[in-house]
Design a protein around this motif. Structure first.
Motif, PDB file in Angstrom:
ATOM      1  N   TYR A  21       0.840  -1.199   0.000  1.00  0.00           N
ATOM      2  CA  TYR A  21       0.000   0.000   0.000  1.00  0.00           C
ATOM      3  C   TYR A  21       0.878   1.253   0.000  1.00  0.00           C
ATOM      4  CZ  TYR A  21      -3.866   3.124   0.933  1.00  0.00           C
ATOM      5  OH  TYR A  21      -4.791   4.127   0.822  1.00  0.00           O
ATOM      6  N   GLU A  22       1.888   1.253   0.854  1.00  0.00           N
ATOM      7  CA  GLU A  22       2.802   2.393   0.929  1.00  0.00           C
ATOM      8  C   GLU A  22       3.455   2.660  -0.422  1.00  0.00           C
ATOM      9  OE1 GLU A  22       7.068   2.658   2.789  1.00  0.00           O
ATOM     10  OE2 GLU A  22       5.574   3.051   4.359  1.00  0.00           O
ATOM     11  N   ALA A  23       3.934   1.619  -1.074  1.00  0.00           N
ATOM     12  CA  ALA A  23       4.577   1.781  -2.378  1.00  0.00           C
ATOM     13  C   ALA A  23       3.608   2.349  -3.411  1.00  0.00           C
ATOM     14  CB  ALA A  23       5.141   0.439  -2.857  1.00  0.00           C
ATOM     15  N   ALA A  24       2.366   1.873  -3.400  1.00  0.00           N
ATOM     16  CA  ALA A  24       1.369   2.371  -4.362  1.00  0.00           C
ATOM     17  C   ALA A  24       1.089   3.853  -4.136  1.00  0.00           C
ATOM     18  CB  ALA A  24       0.086   1.554  -4.263  1.00  0.00           C
ATOM     19  N   VAL A  25       0.949   4.256  -2.874  1.00  0.00           N
ATOM     20  CA  VAL A  25       0.696   5.665  -2.552  1.00  0.00           C
ATOM     21  C   VAL A  25       1.882   6.526  -2.975  1.00  0.00           C
ATOM     22  CG1 VAL A  25       0.432   7.328  -0.651  1.00  0.00           C
ATOM     23  CG2 VAL A  25      -0.953   5.236  -0.699  1.00  0.00           C
ATOM     24  N   LEU A  26       3.081   6.135  -2.583  1.00  0.00           N
ATOM     25  CA  LEU A  26       4.265   6.937  -2.888  1.00  0.00           C
ATOM     26  C   LEU A  26       4.506   7.037  -4.387  1.00  0.00           C
ATOM     27  CD1 LEU A  26       6.662   5.757  -0.050  1.00  0.00           C
ATOM     28  CD2 LEU A  26       5.241   7.819  -0.125  1.00  0.00           C
ATOM     29  N   ASP A  27       4.279   5.950  -5.112  1.00  0.00           N
ATOM     30  CA  ASP A  27       4.469   5.981  -6.560  1.00  0.00           C
ATOM     31  C   ASP A  27       3.469   6.924  -7.229  1.00  0.00           C
ATOM     32  OD1 ASP A  27       6.655   4.306  -6.434  1.00  0.00           O
ATOM     33  OD2 ASP A  27       5.521   2.500  -6.951  1.00  0.00           O
ATOM     34  N   LEU A  28       2.232   6.945  -6.745  1.00  0.00           N
ATOM     35  CA  LEU A  28       1.236   7.854  -7.301  1.00  0.00           C
ATOM     36  C   LEU A  28       1.586   9.305  -6.980  1.00  0.00           C
ATOM     37  CD1 LEU A  28      -1.387   8.434  -8.799  1.00  0.00           C
ATOM     38  CD2 LEU A  28      -2.621   7.894  -6.673  1.00  0.00           C
ATOM     39  N   VAL A  29       1.967   9.573  -5.751  1.00  0.00           N
ATOM     40  CA  VAL A  29       2.285  10.945  -5.347  1.00  0.00           C
ATOM     41  C   VAL A  29       3.469  11.487  -6.152  1.00  0.00           C
ATOM     42  CG1 VAL A  29       3.059  12.422  -3.430  1.00  0.00           C
ATOM     43  CG2 VAL A  29       1.255  10.724  -3.065  1.00  0.00           C
ATOM     44  N   THR A  30       4.445  10.656  -6.471  1.00  0.00           N
ATOM     45  CA  THR A  30       5.606  11.137  -7.244  1.00  0.00           C
ATOM     46  C   THR A  30       5.214  11.531  -8.664  1.00  0.00           C
ATOM     47  OG1 THR A  30       6.259   8.893  -7.886  1.00  0.00           O
ATOM     48  CG2 THR A  30       7.313   9.825  -5.935  1.00  0.00           C
ATOM     49  N   GLN A  31       4.056  11.106  -9.127  1.00  0.00           N
ATOM     50  CA  GLN A  31       3.608  11.458 -10.480  1.00  0.00           C
ATOM     51  C   GLN A  31       2.934  12.827 -10.549  1.00  0.00           C
ATOM     52  OE1 GLN A  31       1.344   8.342 -12.511  1.00  0.00           O
ATOM     53  NE2 GLN A  31       2.100   6.905 -10.975  1.00  0.00           N
ATOM     54  N   ILE A  32       2.550  13.397  -9.411  1.00  0.00           N
ATOM     55  CA  ILE A  32       1.852  14.687  -9.411  1.00  0.00           C
ATOM     56  C   ILE A  32       2.809  15.760  -9.945  1.00  0.00           C
ATOM     57  CG2 ILE A  32       0.599  16.408  -8.064  1.00  0.00           C
ATOM     58  CD1 ILE A  32       0.165  14.197  -5.923  1.00  0.00           C
ATOM     59  N   PRO A  33       2.432  16.429 -11.038  1.00  0.00           N
ATOM     60  CA  PRO A  33       3.336  17.440 -11.608  1.00  0.00           C
ATOM     61  C   PRO A  33       3.440  18.695 -10.745  1.00  0.00           C
ATOM     62  CG  PRO A  33       1.510  16.914 -13.122  1.00  0.00           C
ATOM     63  CD  PRO A  33       1.224  16.239 -11.823  1.00  0.00           C
ATOM     64  N   GLU A  34       4.501  19.442 -10.951  1.00  0.00           N
ATOM     65  CA  GLU A  34       4.667  20.729 -10.267  1.00  0.00           C
ATOM     66  C   GLU A  34       3.465  21.613 -10.571  1.00  0.00           C
ATOM     67  OE1 GLU A  34       8.270  22.876 -10.857  1.00  0.00           O
ATOM     68  OE2 GLU A  34       9.517  21.134 -10.427  1.00  0.00           O
ATOM     69  N   GLY A  35       3.037  22.366  -9.564  1.00  0.00           N
ATOM     70  CA  GLY A  35       1.932  23.291  -9.742  1.00  0.00           C
ATOM     71  C   GLY A  35       0.559  22.645  -9.682  1.00  0.00           C
ATOM     72  N   ARG A  36       0.512  21.360  -9.395  1.00  0.00           N
ATOM     73  CA  ARG A  36      -0.752  20.636  -9.303  1.00  0.00           C
ATOM     74  C   ARG A  36      -0.846  19.979  -7.932  1.00  0.00           C
ATOM     75  NH1 ARG A  36      -2.681  19.864 -14.589  1.00  0.00           N
ATOM     76  NH2 ARG A  36      -4.694  19.471 -13.616  1.00  0.00           N
ATOM     77  N   ALA A  37      -2.015  19.451  -7.585  1.00  0.00           N
ATOM     78  CA  ALA A  37      -2.217  18.826  -6.278  1.00  0.00           C
ATOM     79  C   ALA A  37      -3.254  17.725  -6.377  1.00  0.00           C
ATOM     80  CB  ALA A  37      -2.661  19.875  -5.263  1.00  0.00           C
ATOM     81  N   MET A  38      -3.263  16.874  -5.381  1.00  0.00           N
ATOM     82  CA  MET A  38      -4.278  15.834  -5.226  1.00  0.00           C
ATOM     83  C   MET A  38      -4.706  15.837  -3.768  1.00  0.00           C
ATOM     84  SD  MET A  38      -2.847  12.575  -7.434  1.00  0.00           S
ATOM     85  CE  MET A  38      -4.391  11.660  -7.410  1.00  0.00           C
ATOM     86  N   THR A  39      -5.890  15.299  -3.510  1.00  0.00           N
ATOM     87  CA  THR A  39      -6.354  15.169  -2.130  1.00  0.00           C
ATOM     88  C   THR A  39      -6.041  13.765  -1.624  1.00  0.00           C
ATOM     89  OG1 THR A  39      -8.555  14.395  -2.731  1.00  0.00           O
ATOM     90  CG2 THR A  39      -8.246  16.803  -2.527  1.00  0.00           C
ATOM     91  N   TYR A  40      -6.024  13.639  -0.299  1.00  0.00           N
ATOM     92  CA  TYR A  40      -5.822  12.327   0.312  1.00  0.00           C
ATOM     93  C   TYR A  40      -6.892  11.354  -0.185  1.00  0.00           C
ATOM     94  CZ  TYR A  40      -2.846  14.852   3.620  1.00  0.00           C
ATOM     95  OH  TYR A  40      -1.864  15.622   4.189  1.00  0.00           O
ATOM     96  N   GLY A  41      -8.134  11.828  -0.256  1.00  0.00           N
ATOM     97  CA  GLY A  41      -9.241  10.980  -0.681  1.00  0.00           C
ATOM     98  C   GLY A  41      -9.119  10.521  -2.116  1.00  0.00           C
ATOM     99  N   LEU A  42      -8.688  11.401  -2.999  1.00  0.00           N
ATOM    100  CA  LEU A  42      -8.528  11.020  -4.402  1.00  0.00           C
ATOM    101  C   LEU A  42      -7.418   9.981  -4.549  1.00  0.00           C
ATOM    102  CD1 LEU A  42      -9.275  11.364  -7.354  1.00  0.00           C
ATOM    103  CD2 LEU A  42      -7.786  13.375  -7.425  1.00  0.00           C
TER     104      LEU A  42
END
Length: 132
Positions: A21-42
């Motif tokens: 689970y940790e790896a999946a979360v961290l891998d997704l978060v590293t894809q977020i481009p500069e100047g953009r954001a995601m929520t914990y829920g998304l």
């Protein structure tokens, strides 16, 4: 006669499940481009599409206790993850807001939250084209 149950696609070992689970979360978060954001829920919703578990609190736990790099040794931009109101983590609020400002992430007029309508990022979106 009972139908046979399909083999689970994930491990049953709790430590291995947590690491997965940790790896999946961290891998997704590293894809977020500069100047953009995601929520914990998304993030939780997207990870649950494949792992069928977890929620916003688990994402927060990974980001607060997890490593600062993902499995590919890429820095995890934790500051690009905010709550549903667009607020960064309370204990690192000023650091996160400064990093978001530096990246040009749209913030509310008071500068305390991300303007999610403009800044939210979904993985299937292409990165913005700077040449336009």
């Amino acid at each position: 006669m009972t139908p046979t149950q399909p083999e689970p696609t994930h491990t049953e070992d709790p430590a291995a499940r947590a690491a997965e689970y940790e790896a999946a979360v961290l891998d997704l978060v590293t894809q977020i481009p500069e100047g953009r954001a995601m929520t914990y829920g998304l993030i939780a919703e997207i990870v649950a599409e494949t792992l069928h578990r977890g929620g916003p609190r688990q994402v927060g736990r990974v980001l607060s206790h997890g490593p600062t790099v993902n499995s590919a040794d890429v820095r995890v931009p934790w500051w690009r993850v905010v709550n549903a109101a667009g607020a960064p983590p309370t204990r690192l609020r000023e650091t996160a807001l400064e990093l978001l400002r530096t990246e040009g992430c749209p913030l509310t007029p008071d500068g305390q939250r991300v303007r999610l309508r403009q800044a939210v990022w979904f993985p299937e979106q292409a990165a913005p084209d700077d040449s336009a």
